[in-house]
Write a protein that holds these residues in place. Structure first.
Motif, PDB file in Angstrom:
ATOM      1  N   PRO A 147      -9.588  -3.939  74.281  1.00 52.76           N
ATOM      2  CA  PRO A 147      -8.825  -4.745  75.246  1.00 52.76           C
ATOM      3  C   PRO A 147      -7.384  -4.912  74.789  1.00 52.76           C
ATOM      4  O   PRO A 147      -7.085  -4.958  73.588  1.00 52.76           O
ATOM      5  CB  PRO A 147      -9.581  -6.084  75.222  1.00 52.76           C
ATOM      6  N   GLY A 148      -6.480  -4.992  75.762  1.00 48.74           N
ATOM      7  CA  GLY A 148      -5.063  -5.110  75.435  1.00 48.74           C
ATOM      8  C   GLY A 148      -4.411  -3.793  75.099  1.00 48.74           C
ATOM      9  O   GLY A 148      -3.336  -3.758  74.503  1.00 48.74           O
ATOM     10  N   GLU A 149      -5.083  -2.683  75.456  1.00 51.10           N
ATOM     11  CA  GLU A 149      -4.575  -1.332  75.257  1.00 51.10           C
ATOM     12  C   GLU A 149      -4.385  -0.990  73.774  1.00 51.10           C
ATOM     13  O   GLU A 149      -3.596  -0.126  73.424  1.00 51.10           O
ATOM     14  CB  GLU A 149      -3.258  -1.125  76.027  1.00 51.10           C
ATOM     15  N   ARG A 150      -5.119  -1.667  72.914  1.00 60.01           N
ATOM     16  CA  ARG A 150      -5.066  -1.349  71.491  1.00 60.01           C
ATOM     17  C   ARG A 150      -6.091  -0.254  71.184  1.00 60.01           C
ATOM     18  O   ARG A 150      -7.181  -0.236  71.755  1.00 60.01           O
ATOM     19  CB  ARG A 150      -5.366  -2.596  70.649  1.00 60.01           C
ATOM     20  N   VAL A 151      -5.733   0.657  70.290  1.00 63.57           N
ATOM     21  CA  VAL A 151      -6.610   1.755  69.915  1.00 63.57           C
ATOM     22  C   VAL A 151      -6.889   1.685  68.420  1.00 63.57           C
ATOM     23  O   VAL A 151      -5.978   1.495  67.607  1.00 63.57           O
ATOM     24  CB  VAL A 151      -5.983   3.119  70.272  1.00 63.57           C
ATOM     25  N   LEU A 152      -8.157   1.814  68.057  1.00 67.43           N
ATOM     26  CA  LEU A 152      -8.584   1.795  66.666  1.00 67.43           C
ATOM     27  C   LEU A 152      -9.316   3.090  66.370  1.00 67.43           C
ATOM     28  O   LEU A 152     -10.211   3.486  67.107  1.00 67.43           O
ATOM     29  CB  LEU A 152      -9.511   0.596  66.414  1.00 67.43           C
ATOM     30  N   GLY A 156     -15.324  -2.617  73.912  1.00 68.49           N
ATOM     31  CA  GLY A 156     -14.347  -1.559  74.012  1.00 68.49           C
ATOM     32  C   GLY A 156     -15.006  -0.258  74.423  1.00 68.49           C
ATOM     33  O   GLY A 156     -16.225  -0.164  74.503  1.00 68.49           O
ATOM     34  N   ASP A 157     -14.178   0.734  74.689  1.00 69.02           N
ATOM     35  CA  ASP A 157     -14.667   2.049  75.081  1.00 69.02           C
ATOM     36  C   ASP A 157     -14.616   2.932  73.830  1.00 69.02           C
ATOM     37  O   ASP A 157     -13.568   3.108  73.221  1.00 69.02           O
ATOM     38  CB  ASP A 157     -13.784   2.620  76.184  1.00 69.02           C
TER      39      ASP A 157
END
Length: 283
Positions: free
Chosen positions: A241-246, A274-275
């Motif tokens: 969420p919030g366009e953050r990528v891990l 998350g996706d």
């Protein structure tokens, strides 16, 4: 909505007979069992929405099955579509008497139960992609054949929807990454038998989990999910969420059902929502 015997327009496909609602009720609805009612409808927008709308008036264990969903939903508001009578589209109403903070395990529990039930009844190998996708292999490639959506409903309920592609053919797949039990070489694709197997498995796992007060370790759920999860040991990209990528390696599923990702710097982060994209195969 009426009990389904298959609409006239669909009877031409002899490979896809209608579900046998009386036989399903006879096999699943018992005085001492979890399932208290079972209805089959020809078509509806969403079995989850229909069951959620009646959550306060229905007892725990109500089951709603559709031959076709016209507005089926998956996680992140994605649509779930398939030809009539080509799959199992079912929602169940649960009212867990366990601490609410453990309810997040319900979609994972459903995944374990579905994979076990389908594996036995269909003779197919299934694995789980965190948090709630059912995977099969088609021509050596991982394909999604099922999805799970859990939603709070009413004052004290949870509606869990399960969609499984059973007999979809290549031209009917909604996206290239989709699959079906048929395409995975399943030995059996009788939807009545598959639905009975899944719901009996779900009844067993839910009962064990509830008797353990929702404790995923004591009920055996955490170990079973870990063993079946194809995400663990993989390099993954988590779109949060919030366009953050891990990005990192998925190393565990913790006691809260979160995916633990080890990042490049050696630290870990637990992902609750998350996706998840599988970037690299395990090993």
């Amino acid at each position: 909505m009426t009990s389904s015997q298959g609409s006239a327009g669909h009877r031409s496909d002899l490979d896809r007979p209608p579900l046998d609602a009386p036989a399903l009720r006879s096999a699943l609805v018992r005085p001492d069992g979890l399932w208290t009612s079972l209805d089959v409808v020809d078509s509806t927008g969403s079995t989850n929405s229909d069951l959620a709308a009646r959550a306060d008036e229905l007892p725990e264990g109500a089951v709603l099955v559709a031959e076709e969903q016209t507005s089926g939903r998956g996680r992140l508001d994605r649509t779930w579509s398939a030809p009539a009578r080509s799959g199992v589209f079912v929602s169940v109403l649960l009212k867990p008497d366990v601490p609410v903070h453990r309810w997040g395990w319900l979609p994972l529990l459903t995944g374990v139960a579905a994979a076990r039930g389908l594996g036995e009844a269909a003779g197919a190998d299934l694995s789980l992609k965190w948090p709630n996708d059912l995977l099969v292999r088609v021509d050596g490639e991982e394909r999604k054949t099922g999805g799970i959506l859990a939603e709070r409903a009413g004052a004290d309920g949870v509606v869990i929807g399960l969609g499984i592609n059973v007999t979809l053919r290549p031209a009917e797949l909604p996206v290239p990454a989709a699959g079906s039990l048929l395409l995975a070489g399943a030995a059996a694709t009788d939807r009545d038998a598959l639905l009975v197997a899944v719901l009996r498995s779900l009844e067993q796992w839910y009962g064990d989990w509830a008797r353990a007060d929702g404790d995923p370790e004591r009920s055996g759920l955490q170990a079973a999910y870990t063993a079946a999860c194809a995400t663990l040991g993989r390099r993954v990209r988590a779109e949060l969420p919030g366009e953050r990528v891990l990005e990192g390696e998925a190393v565990a599923v913790d006691g809260d059902g979160r995916l633990v990702v080890e990042t490049e710097g050696g630290g870990t982060e637990a992902v609750a929502a998350g996706d998840i994209v599988h970037v690299r195969a395990a090993g």
